[in-house]
Design an enzyme around this catalytic site. Structure first.
Site, short mmCIF file in Angstrom:
data_model
loop_
_atom_site.label_atom_id
_atom_site.label_comp_id
_atom_site.label_asym_id
_atom_site.label_seq_id
_atom_site.Cartn_x
_atom_site.Cartn_y
_atom_site.Cartn_z
N LYS A 212 0.85 -1.21 0.00
CA LYS A 212 0.00 0.00 0.00
C LYS A 212 0.88 1.25 0.00
O LYS A 212 1.78 1.37 0.82
CB LYS A 212 -0.90 -0.01 1.24
CG LYS A 212 -1.78 1.22 1.37
CD LYS A 212 -2.82 1.06 2.47
CE LYS A 212 -3.74 2.25 2.60
NZ LYS A 212 -3.17 3.37 3.34
N HIS A 236 -1.62 7.87 1.06
CA HIS A 236 -1.91 7.83 2.50
C HIS A 236 -2.85 8.99 2.87
O HIS A 236 -2.71 9.62 3.91
CB HIS A 236 -0.61 7.91 3.30
CG HIS A 236 -0.64 7.14 4.59
ND1 HIS A 236 -0.09 5.90 4.74
CD2 HIS A 236 -1.19 7.43 5.80
CE1 HIS A 236 -0.27 5.47 5.98
NE2 HIS A 236 -0.95 6.39 6.64
C1 LIG Z 1 -6.44 9.46 10.66
C2 LIG Z 1 -5.89 8.54 9.64
C3 LIG Z 1 -5.20 7.40 10.06
C4 LIG Z 1 -4.69 6.51 9.11
N1 LIG Z 1 -4.06 5.37 9.53
C5 LIG Z 1 -3.58 4.49 8.61
C6 LIG Z 1 -2.98 3.26 9.01
O1 LIG Z 1 -2.87 2.93 10.19
N2 LIG Z 1 -2.52 2.43 8.02
C7 LIG Z 1 -2.63 2.75 6.70
O2 LIG Z 1 -2.21 1.97 5.84
N3 LIG Z 1 -3.22 3.89 6.30
C8 LIG Z 1 -3.70 4.75 7.21
N4 LIG Z 1 -4.32 5.91 6.79
C9 LIG Z 1 -4.49 6.15 5.33
C10 LIG Z 1 -5.79 5.54 4.81
O3 LIG Z 1 -5.74 4.14 4.81
C11 LIG Z 1 -6.11 5.98 3.36
O4 LIG Z 1 -4.98 5.70 2.56
C12 LIG Z 1 -6.45 7.45 3.26
O5 LIG Z 1 -7.23 7.87 4.35
C13 LIG Z 1 -7.09 7.83 1.91
O6 LIG Z 1 -8.38 7.71 1.86
P1 LIG Z 1 -9.54 8.84 2.17
O7 LIG Z 1 -9.29 10.09 1.40
O8 LIG Z 1 -10.74 8.12 1.71
O9 LIG Z 1 -9.48 9.10 3.64
C14 LIG Z 1 -4.84 6.79 7.73
C15 LIG Z 1 -5.54 7.94 7.33
C16 LIG Z 1 -6.06 8.80 8.26
C17 LIG Z 1 -6.83 10.00 7.80
#
Ligand SMILES: Cc1cc2nc3c(=O)[nH]c(=O)nc-3n(C[C@H](O)[C@H](O)[C@H](O)COP(=O)(O)O)c2cc1C
Length: 338
Positions: A212, A236
């Site tokens: 990822k 991310h």
């Molecule tokens: C508060 C927060 C915590 C996150 N924690 C992780 C995590 O522990 N592991 C991971 O692979 N991605 C993590 N992410 C990234 C998300 O998996 C994802 O890639 C990202 O939120 C994009 O999607 P969105 O725009 O729909 O939020 C995190 C994102 C946010 C906002």
């Protein structure tokens, strides 16, 4: 409970960390890490939302209607919809701790399963973030994807063994976390991985491995060489590199480079069934949705997560009706205008 009630409840419960904006686009929360925002100027989050809004969908309702099948097969299993909850960790430091890590994992793992899809779960500096999700994953028969940080390989393999114990259908590593400041601040630094290191991880287990945080065709080819089952095209949520491009903008060249040799997931700013449709038309096999799933869990627990999944699924189905798509594989580049 309806979706509006869910949002109202979430807004009260999530303050001040997430404002539950009308449009979840990273503007109000820009720079808020720890928190829910994108890094620095927040552009790497916002550009994902803006890019998807710029993609238009071709309407065509002159066709023989055979109904719409929204299902897909991945990891040898069938899912009702081609989207999953993205891994999110840090309910206390990124949000306000109003729900625990275990409660979030339970809501998102069980809620998505109830609605016919699945969740990826997160990891972080405290070991319990990953571990707290495992009981819920075991309860649903392993239908989830625990995602571990790019720890040193010996530590990562210890975690993979725990993931094997709950029969998880796959595991992921968010290699882009090499840039996460909160891990370094907590004294648990992570670092980039070589192809050989990734290969060691994919060969350490029979469980399919998903890399990822891939944003280039070259990166995708390296993940393929390392033996990955799939990649998540992801920045991310714009949290690791200021001014990274929109994930869906780089998706077509990545698909072109790897063909069908690897499964491609994408996340970043996907907020509707129409967005899921666009991401698939641009080359994704399936999609992850992050922040809105946290809102659904805060607003309604597992029920809220299931309700949100059905809402996005219904929107996807409506988009398929309006574009002459009777199955997910009918969604292709001809259906959109970039
Ligand atoms: C508060 C927060 C915590 C996150 N924690 C992780 C995590 O522990 N592991 C991971 O692979 N991605 C993590 N992410 C990234 C998300 O998996 C994802 O890639 C990202 O939120 C994009 O999607 P969105 O725009 O729909 O939020 C995190 C994102 C946010 C906002």
């Amino acid at each position: 409970m309806n979706y509006q009630e869910l949002l109202d409840k979430a807004r009260k419960k999530m303050a001040p960390h997430c404002r539950v904006c009308k449009e979840c686009n990273g503007v109000a929360c820009k720079g808020e890490i720890p928190g829910t925002g994108g890094k620095g100027n927040g552009n790497a989050f916002k550009v994902c939302v803006d890019f998807l809004a710029s993609v238009k969908i071709n309407m065509d309702t002159i066709y023989e209607d055979n109904g719409q099948d929204t299902s897909i097969s991945l990891f040898g299993k069938k899912f009702k919809y081609p989207f999953f909850a993205a891994p999110i960790g840090g309910m206390d430091f990124n949000y306000n701790g109003a729900i625990t890590e275990a409660e979030y994992a339970e809501a998102v793992v069980k809620g998505t399963n109830k609605a016919g899809t699945a969740a990826f779960t997160g990891d972080g500096a405290p070991d319990h973030i990953l571990l707290d999700a495992l009981p819920a994953i075991k309860e649903v028969g392993g239908l989830a994807v625990p995602t571990i940080k790019p720890w040193k390989n010996d530590k990562a393999i210890e975690k993979i063994r725990k993931i094997e114990e709950v029969n998880a259908m796959a595991f992921a590593m968010d290699i882009d976390s090499a840039g996460l400041i909160n891990l370094a601040l907590a004294g648990k630094p992570v670092s980039p991985k070589s192809v050989d290191e990734l290969k060691e991880l994919s060969q350490a287990t029979k469980i399919p491995f998903i890399v990822k945080g891939v944003m280039t065709a070259k990166g995708a080819l390296k993940a393929l060489e390392a033996g990955a089952y799939g990649i998540v095209v992801s920045s991310h949520g714009g949290r690791v590199l200021q001014d990274a491009p929109a994930t869906c903008a780089v998706l077509p060249e990545i698909r072109e480079a790897v063909g069908d040799k690897i499964k491609i997931f994408v996340d970043g700013g996907i907020r509707s069934g129409a967005d899921v449709f666009k991401a698939i038309a641009l080359g994704a096999d399936a999609v992850l949705i992050g922040r809105p799933y946290v809102i659904a869990a805060f607003g309604g627990g597992a029920e809220g997560v299931a309700l949100y999944t059905e809402k996005i699924g219904a929107e996807l189905r409506e988009t398929m009706i309006m574009t002459g798509c009777s199955k997910i594989s009918d969604i292709n580049r001809d259906k959109i205008i970039i």
